[in-house]
Design a protein around this motif. Structure first.
Motif, PDB file in Angstrom:
ATOM      1  N   THR A  31      -0.703   6.929   8.965  1.00 39.63           N
ATOM      2  CA  THR A  31      -0.453   6.086   7.800  1.00 39.63           C
ATOM      3  C   THR A  31      -1.730   5.423   7.307  1.00 39.63           C
ATOM      4  OG1 THR A  31       1.830   5.663   8.486  1.00 39.63           O
ATOM      5  CG2 THR A  31       0.845   4.099   6.944  1.00 39.63           C
ATOM      6  N   LEU A  32      -2.496   4.854   8.236  1.00 40.42           N
ATOM      7  CA  LEU A  32      -3.745   4.191   7.851  1.00 40.42           C
ATOM      8  C   LEU A  32      -4.757   5.198   7.318  1.00 40.42           C
ATOM      9  CD1 LEU A  32      -4.122   1.642  10.807  1.00 40.42           C
ATOM     10  CD2 LEU A  32      -3.121   1.252   8.540  1.00 40.42           C
ATOM     11  N   LEU A  33      -4.788   6.386   7.906  1.00 43.33           N
ATOM     12  CA  LEU A  33      -5.667   7.436   7.402  1.00 43.33           C
ATOM     13  C   LEU A  33      -5.276   7.822   5.978  1.00 43.33           C
ATOM     14  CD1 LEU A  33      -8.007   9.398   8.165  1.00 43.33           C
ATOM     15  CD2 LEU A  33      -6.243  11.046   8.790  1.00 43.33           C
ATOM     16  N   GLY A  34      -3.972   7.868   5.702  1.00 40.56           N
ATOM     17  CA  GLY A  34      -3.503   8.184   4.359  1.00 40.56           C
ATOM     18  C   GLY A  34      -3.962   7.163   3.338  1.00 40.56           C
ATOM     19  N   MET A  35      -3.972   5.897   3.726  1.00 39.09           N
ATOM     20  CA  MET A  35      -4.464   4.849   2.823  1.00 39.09           C
ATOM     21  C   MET A  35      -5.961   5.001   2.579  1.00 39.09           C
ATOM     22  SD  MET A  35      -2.313   1.662   4.392  1.00 39.09           S
ATOM     23  CE  MET A  35      -0.512   1.785   4.506  1.00 39.09           C
ATOM     24  N   LYS A  36      -6.682   5.326   3.636  1.00 38.29           N
ATOM     25  CA  LYS A  36      -8.123   5.549   3.481  1.00 38.29           C
ATOM     26  C   LYS A  36      -8.379   6.773   2.593  1.00 38.29           C
ATOM     27  CE  LYS A  36     -12.481   4.788   4.823  1.00 38.29           C
ATOM     28  NZ  LYS A  36     -12.974   5.226   6.142  1.00 38.29           N
ATOM     29  N   ARG A  37      -7.631   7.840   2.803  1.00 39.21           N
ATOM     30  CA  ARG A  37      -7.797   9.056   2.011  1.00 39.21           C
ATOM     31  C   ARG A  37      -7.473   8.815   0.536  1.00 39.21           C
ATOM     32  NH1 ARG A  37      -3.988  11.732   4.197  1.00 39.21           N
ATOM     33  NH2 ARG A  37      -2.591  11.524   2.416  1.00 39.21           N
ATOM     34  N   PRO A  91     -15.320  -2.078  -4.507  1.00 34.83           N
ATOM     35  CA  PRO A  91     -14.544  -1.750  -3.305  1.00 34.83           C
ATOM     36  C   PRO A  91     -13.070  -2.091  -3.508  1.00 34.83           C
ATOM     37  CG  PRO A  91     -16.550  -2.958  -2.739  1.00 34.83           C
ATOM     38  CD  PRO A  91     -16.421  -3.023  -4.226  1.00 34.83           C
ATOM     39  N   VAL A  92     -12.215  -1.254  -2.928  1.00 34.45           N
ATOM     40  CA  VAL A  92     -10.772  -1.417  -3.090  1.00 34.45           C
ATOM     41  C   VAL A  92     -10.121  -1.601  -1.724  1.00 34.45           C
ATOM     42  CG1 VAL A  92      -8.640  -0.392  -3.961  1.00 34.45           C
ATOM     43  CG2 VAL A  92     -10.786  -0.009  -5.181  1.00 34.45           C
ATOM     44  N   ALA A  93      -9.265  -2.609  -1.630  1.00 37.15           N
ATOM     45  CA  ALA A  93      -8.523  -2.878  -0.398  1.00 37.15           C
ATOM     46  C   ALA A  93      -7.074  -2.460  -0.565  1.00 37.15           C
ATOM     47  CB  ALA A  93      -8.591  -4.362  -0.057  1.00 37.15           C
ATOM     48  N   ALA A  94      -6.490  -1.964   0.519  1.00 35.39           N
ATOM     49  CA  ALA A  94      -5.056  -1.690   0.586  1.00 35.39           C
ATOM     50  C   ALA A  94      -4.433  -2.674   1.559  1.00 35.39           C
ATOM     51  CB  ALA A  94      -4.801  -0.263   1.065  1.00 35.39           C
ATOM     52  N   TYR A  95      -3.321  -3.282   1.169  1.00 35.78           N
ATOM     53  CA  TYR A  95      -2.624  -4.200   2.064  1.00 35.78           C
ATOM     54  C   TYR A  95      -1.403  -3.479   2.633  1.00 35.78           C
ATOM     55  CZ  TYR A  95      -1.283  -8.818   3.885  1.00 35.78           C
ATOM     56  OH  TYR A  95      -0.984  -9.888   4.701  1.00 35.78           O
ATOM     57  N   ASN A  96      -1.501  -3.125   3.904  1.00 36.38           N
ATOM     58  CA  ASN A  96      -0.411  -2.520   4.667  1.00 36.38           C
ATOM     59  C   ASN A  96       0.532  -3.659   5.078  1.00 36.38           C
ATOM     60  OD1 ASN A  96      -0.306  -1.030   7.997  1.00 36.38           O
ATOM     61  ND2 ASN A  96       1.093  -0.686   6.303  1.00 36.38           N
ATOM     62  N   VAL A  97       1.541  -3.939   4.252  1.00 37.76           N
ATOM     63  CA  VAL A  97       2.252  -5.212   4.310  1.00 37.76           C
ATOM     64  C   VAL A  97       3.298  -5.271   5.418  1.00 37.76           C
ATOM     65  CG1 VAL A  97       1.834  -5.701   1.875  1.00 37.76           C
ATOM     66  CG2 VAL A  97       3.921  -4.478   2.550  1.00 37.76           C
ATOM     67  N   ALA A 132       0.808  -1.214   0.000  1.00 36.06           N
ATOM     68  CA  ALA A 132       0.000   0.000   0.000  1.00 36.06           C
ATOM     69  C   ALA A 132       0.847   1.272   0.000  1.00 36.06           C
ATOM     70  CB  ALA A 132      -0.929   0.013   1.215  1.00 36.06           C
ATOM     71  N   LEU A 133       1.788   1.373   0.921  1.00 36.44           N
ATOM     72  CA  LEU A 133       2.384   2.671   1.237  1.00 36.44           C
ATOM     73  C   LEU A 133       3.136   3.291   0.063  1.00 36.44           C
ATOM     74  CD1 LEU A 133       2.414   4.570   3.613  1.00 36.44           C
ATOM     75  CD2 LEU A 133       4.509   3.484   4.418  1.00 36.44           C
ATOM     76  N   ALA A 134       3.883   2.483  -0.681  1.00 35.43           N
ATOM     77  CA  ALA A 134       4.642   3.017  -1.818  1.00 35.43           C
ATOM     78  C   ALA A 134       3.815   3.059  -3.096  1.00 35.43           C
ATOM     79  CB  ALA A 134       5.897   2.172  -2.049  1.00 35.43           C
ATOM     80  N   TYR A 135       2.531   2.683  -3.004  1.00 32.72           N
ATOM     81  CA  TYR A 135       1.688   2.576  -4.197  1.00 32.72           C
ATOM     82  C   TYR A 135       0.346   3.281  -4.001  1.00 32.72           C
ATOM     83  CZ  TYR A 135       5.248  -0.817  -5.355  1.00 32.72           C
ATOM     84  OH  TYR A 135       6.459  -1.411  -5.601  1.00 32.72           O
ATOM     85  N   LEU A 136       0.348   4.358  -3.226  1.00 35.21           N
ATOM     86  CA  LEU A 136      -0.898   5.091  -2.997  1.00 35.21           C
ATOM     87  C   LEU A 136      -1.420   5.721  -4.285  1.00 35.21           C
ATOM     88  CD1 LEU A 136      -0.184   6.821   0.447  1.00 35.21           C
ATOM     89  CD2 LEU A 136      -1.437   4.702   0.005  1.00 35.21           C
ATOM     90  N   ASP A 137      -0.529   6.049  -5.209  1.00 36.89           N
ATOM     91  CA  ASP A 137      -0.984   6.572  -6.496  1.00 36.89           C
ATOM     92  C   ASP A 137      -1.780   5.519  -7.264  1.00 36.89           C
ATOM     93  OD1 ASP A 137       1.458   5.096  -6.738  1.00 36.89           O
ATOM     94  OD2 ASP A 137       1.781   5.937  -8.735  1.00 36.89           O
ATOM     95  N   VAL A 138      -1.362   4.269  -7.164  1.00 33.28           N
ATOM     96  CA  VAL A 138      -2.064   3.174  -7.831  1.00 33.28           C
ATOM     97  C   VAL A 138      -3.415   2.942  -7.168  1.00 33.28           C
ATOM     98  CG1 VAL A 138      -1.932   0.754  -8.516  1.00 33.28           C
ATOM     99  CG2 VAL A 138       0.153   2.141  -8.446  1.00 33.28           C
ATOM    100  N   LEU A 139      -3.428   3.016  -5.855  1.00 35.97           N
ATOM    101  CA  LEU A 139      -4.679   2.869  -5.109  1.00 35.97           C
ATOM    102  C   LEU A 139      -5.692   3.926  -5.533  1.00 35.97           C
ATOM    103  CD1 LEU A 139      -6.162   1.443  -2.733  1.00 35.97           C
ATOM    104  CD2 LEU A 139      -5.055   3.086  -1.212  1.00 35.97           C
TER     105      LEU A 139
END
Length: 331
Positions: A304-310, A273-279, A256-263
């Protein structure tokens, strides 16, 4: 008009004002908690590279499930560490395999808890790859056979559904895996079981601690012929679109973290629905820095988790889930 008429700080003046205009909210409903289960009894062993994460034998798993329920988390993702491995990963689709046994146990203790089964072969094969390996006669190089692997992945998915899994989550990155698993589930009478596809799974250095946890490191070569090149973003759209067409119910970006643009891109292009895996390495780096006193763990994790949600995540698979749920409740 701008300053001094426009003053953006007006809406930041108090905590209550900030709460009123907050655009993104993180809740325990967003979390999926990964758990590693293994054969044997009396086993609760911390994974050295993932502080706070353990291998559980089924007799001690209930304590962790009780903690999940107490935290208000509604979903777990089960990974199995088997007691035997072979070339075809046969324990992955054994009706009495570790993931199947754990699924039955969890559903008996907590029927309302959503159990997601990871559907892959890498933990179960003696070579550590996510499919069947064959020798290319022309080159003499061992390769992962795409189509031969699909049959075994279908058998794995059906056996997991038979054990009571609520969601099948195939992570193997074989071409056509969603289509094959959807057909297999439907033929077996599981047309209501959704597929959470690891649609965009990069060949990433962030998986290192997970491979320690799952004992799944490849014994030769790497996974770059089937997992995605980290340099590619347009390809992610093709991968996700193929899964949508093949019948996926949910999509995932991993890591997830290095691929937020892809998310964000998947969220904007598809209405699933889209999931992010905080690996694992994302988790372990935070833990290591926190243990050294370099960061405030709670603040870093929640930000960090808020950033993935955003960025667009509807759900987040994270090893921080138990701690994050408690922090959100003010504990």
């Amino acid at each position: 008009m701008s300053y001094p008429i426009t003053r953006l700080r007006r809406l930041r003046r108090t905590s209550a004002l900030r709460n009123l205009v907050r655009e993104t909210t993180l809740t325990t409903n967003d979390f999926i908690y990964p758990i590693f289960v293994t054969h044997g009894t009396g086993i609760k062993e911390e994974i050295p590279s993932m502080p706070g994460v353990h291998h559980f034998s089924i007799d001690l798993l209930k304590e962790e499930i009780d903690a999940v329920l107490a935290a208000g988390i509604q979903s777990v993702l089960l990974f199995g560490v088997p007691d035997r491995k072979d070339a075809t990963g046969s324990s992955a689709y054994d009706p009495n395999g570790i993931v199947q046994e754990a699924t039955r146990a969890v559903k008996s203790w907590a029927p309302e808890l959503v159990v997601i089964a990871d559907t892959c072969l890498c933990q179960f094969t003696d070579h550590g790859h996510c499919g069947v390996v064959h020798q290319n006669m022309a080159t003499g190089i061992a390769e992962v056979s795409n189509d031969a692997s699909l049959e075994l992945l279908v058998r794995t998915a059906v056996s997991q559904a038979e054990a009571g899994a609520d969601i099948i989550a195939p992570s193997n990155m074989m071409d056509g895996f969603v289509h094959a698993i959807r057909e297999g589930l439907d033929a077996a009478g599981f047309e209501d079981i959704p597929i959470l596809s690891y649609s965009v799974k990069y060949s990433s250095a962030y998986y290192g601690p997970f491979r320690d946890a799952a004992h799944s490191a490849p014994q030769f070569g790497d996974r770059k012929t089937y997992q995605m090149d980290p340099a590619n973003v347009r390809e992610a759209l093709r991968e996700a679109e193929a899964d949508v067409i093949e019948g996926a119910d949910m999509l995932m970006v991993k890591p997830a973290l290095a691929y937020l643009d892809v998310l964000r891109m998947l969220k904007e292009h598809f209405d699933l629905p889209v999931a992010a895996y905080n690996v694992s390495a994302e988790y372990s780096m935070v833990k290591a820095a926190a243990e050294s006193g370099w960061i405030d763990e709670k603040s870093i994790v929640l930000e960090t988790l808020l950033g993935m949600k955003r960025a667009g995540a509807d759900m987040i698979i994270t090893y921080h889930a138990l701690d994050a749920a408690r922090w959100l409740k003010g504990e």
